[in-house]
Design an enzyme around this catalytic site. Structure first.
Site, mmCIF file in Angstrom:
data_model
loop_
_atom_site.group_PDB
_atom_site.id
_atom_site.type_symbol
_atom_site.label_atom_id
_atom_site.label_comp_id
_atom_site.label_asym_id
_atom_site.label_seq_id
_atom_site.Cartn_x
_atom_site.Cartn_y
_atom_site.Cartn_z
ATOM 1 N N LYS A 11 68.041 147.987 -46.208
ATOM 2 C CA LYS A 11 68.157 149.423 -45.918
ATOM 3 C C LYS A 11 69.480 149.980 -46.484
ATOM 4 C CE LYS A 11 65.294 148.997 -41.734
ATOM 5 N NZ LYS A 11 65.246 149.129 -40.250
ATOM 6 N N TYR A 51 56.845 154.557 -42.308
ATOM 7 C CA TYR A 51 57.011 154.422 -40.856
ATOM 8 C C TYR A 51 55.992 155.263 -40.064
ATOM 9 C CZ TYR A 51 61.349 151.645 -41.044
ATOM 10 O OH TYR A 51 62.283 150.642 -41.216
ATOM 11 N N PHE A 59 62.999 158.574 -31.943
ATOM 12 C CA PHE A 59 64.000 158.239 -32.955
ATOM 13 C C PHE A 59 63.471 158.405 -34.386
ATOM 14 C CE2 PHE A 59 61.945 154.264 -31.542
ATOM 15 C CZ PHE A 59 61.452 153.767 -32.747
ATOM 16 N N ARG A 87 60.338 137.547 -40.715
ATOM 17 C CA ARG A 87 60.859 138.275 -39.549
ATOM 18 C C ARG A 87 61.773 137.408 -38.691
ATOM 19 N NH1 ARG A 87 59.015 143.438 -38.210
ATOM 20 N NH2 ARG A 87 59.123 143.057 -35.975
ATOM 21 N N THR A 93 64.598 143.249 -33.623
ATOM 22 C CA THR A 93 64.832 144.633 -34.061
ATOM 23 C C THR A 93 66.209 145.148 -33.638
ATOM 24 O OG1 THR A 93 62.461 145.046 -33.914
ATOM 25 C CG2 THR A 93 63.899 146.990 -33.929
ATOM 26 N N ARG A 104 70.118 140.067 -38.887
ATOM 27 C CA ARG A 104 70.599 141.126 -37.990
ATOM 28 C C ARG A 104 71.593 140.583 -36.975
ATOM 29 N NH1 ARG A 104 64.509 143.469 -37.225
ATOM 30 N NH2 ARG A 104 64.526 145.082 -38.834
ATOM 31 N N ASN A 114 70.219 148.510 -38.637
ATOM 32 C CA ASN A 114 69.909 147.074 -38.567
ATOM 33 C C ASN A 114 69.634 146.406 -39.915
ATOM 34 O OD1 ASN A 114 67.352 148.057 -38.938
ATOM 35 N ND2 ASN A 114 66.483 147.237 -37.040
ATOM 36 N N HIS A 117 64.429 145.487 -43.357
ATOM 37 C CA HIS A 117 63.052 145.690 -42.888
ATOM 38 C C HIS A 117 62.191 144.516 -43.331
ATOM 39 C CE1 HIS A 117 59.054 147.436 -42.300
ATOM 40 N NE2 HIS A 117 58.773 146.914 -43.487
ATOM 41 N N GLU A 128 52.241 147.916 -47.213
ATOM 42 C CA GLU A 128 53.609 148.265 -47.609
ATOM 43 C C GLU A 128 53.862 147.901 -49.074
ATOM 44 O OE1 GLU A 128 55.405 147.865 -43.071
ATOM 45 O OE2 GLU A 128 56.095 146.451 -44.585
#
Ligand code: DAT
Ligand code: MG
Length: 151
Positions: A11, A51, A59, A87, A93, A104, A114, A117, A128
């Site tokens: 990100k 998203y 948020f 993941r 998260t 993270r 964070n 993704h 995606e």
């Protein structure tokens, strides 16, 4: 199947903080294979689509604004169970709940910053990857170390 694919993105905060190298290193060191990568800033409509499942969350607007705030390093990684294991490499998260040793857990504090993704299922990975990449941007090749990683 060792040809499962997942969408992993660094990100804007991860790019600005110089974490592209350290994040890629963890996927490479694990044995996963990079099949596509580009630096992009695709804009609001694209991030809203990415998203879309979170559109009703309070948020959401802030999340999209953050994701539009700078370049994103978009990648596709391939390997056995790469969606689930990817993941695990990213961590929970909320970085304050992410285990040390995860990306993270080691590099972030706030949930809204964070750094990375990762697709949450094989099905969303397919969606995606199709959203972020053209088919011709995905490489197919046999890594030289393949038989040293898979038995
Ligand atoms: P993940 O990125 O682990 O798949 P998610 O898909 O539930 O998590 O949410 C997408 C992103 O939205 C997440 O990386 C950070 C942000 N986010 C999630 N929950 C949040 C919250 N409670 N407050 C602020 N941002 C949140
Ligand atoms: Mg998610």
């Amino acid at each position: 199947m060792s040809n499962e694919r997942t969408f992993i993105a660094i990100k804007p905060d991860g790019v600005q903080r110089g974490l592209i190298g350290p994040i890629i290193s963890r996927f490479e060191a694990k044995g996963f294979q990079l099949v596509a990568m580009k630096l992009v800033q695709p804009g609001k409509a694209h991030l809203e689509k990415h998203y879309a499942d979170l559109a009703t969350k309070p948020f959401f607007a802030g999340l999209v604004q953050y994701m539009c705030s700078g370049p994103i390093c978009a990648m596709v990684w391939e390997g056995k169970e790469v969606v689930k294991t990817g993941r695990v490499l990213l961590g929970a998260t909320n970085p304050l709940a992410s285990a040390p040793g995860t990306i993270r857990g080691d590099f972030a504090i706030d949930v809204g910053r964070n750094v990375c993704h990762g697709s949450d299922s094989v099905e969303s990975a397919k969606k995606e990857i199709a959203l972020w990449f053209k088919p011709e941007e995905l490489m197919s090749y046999t890594p030289a170390a393949r038989s040293w990683i898979y038995e």
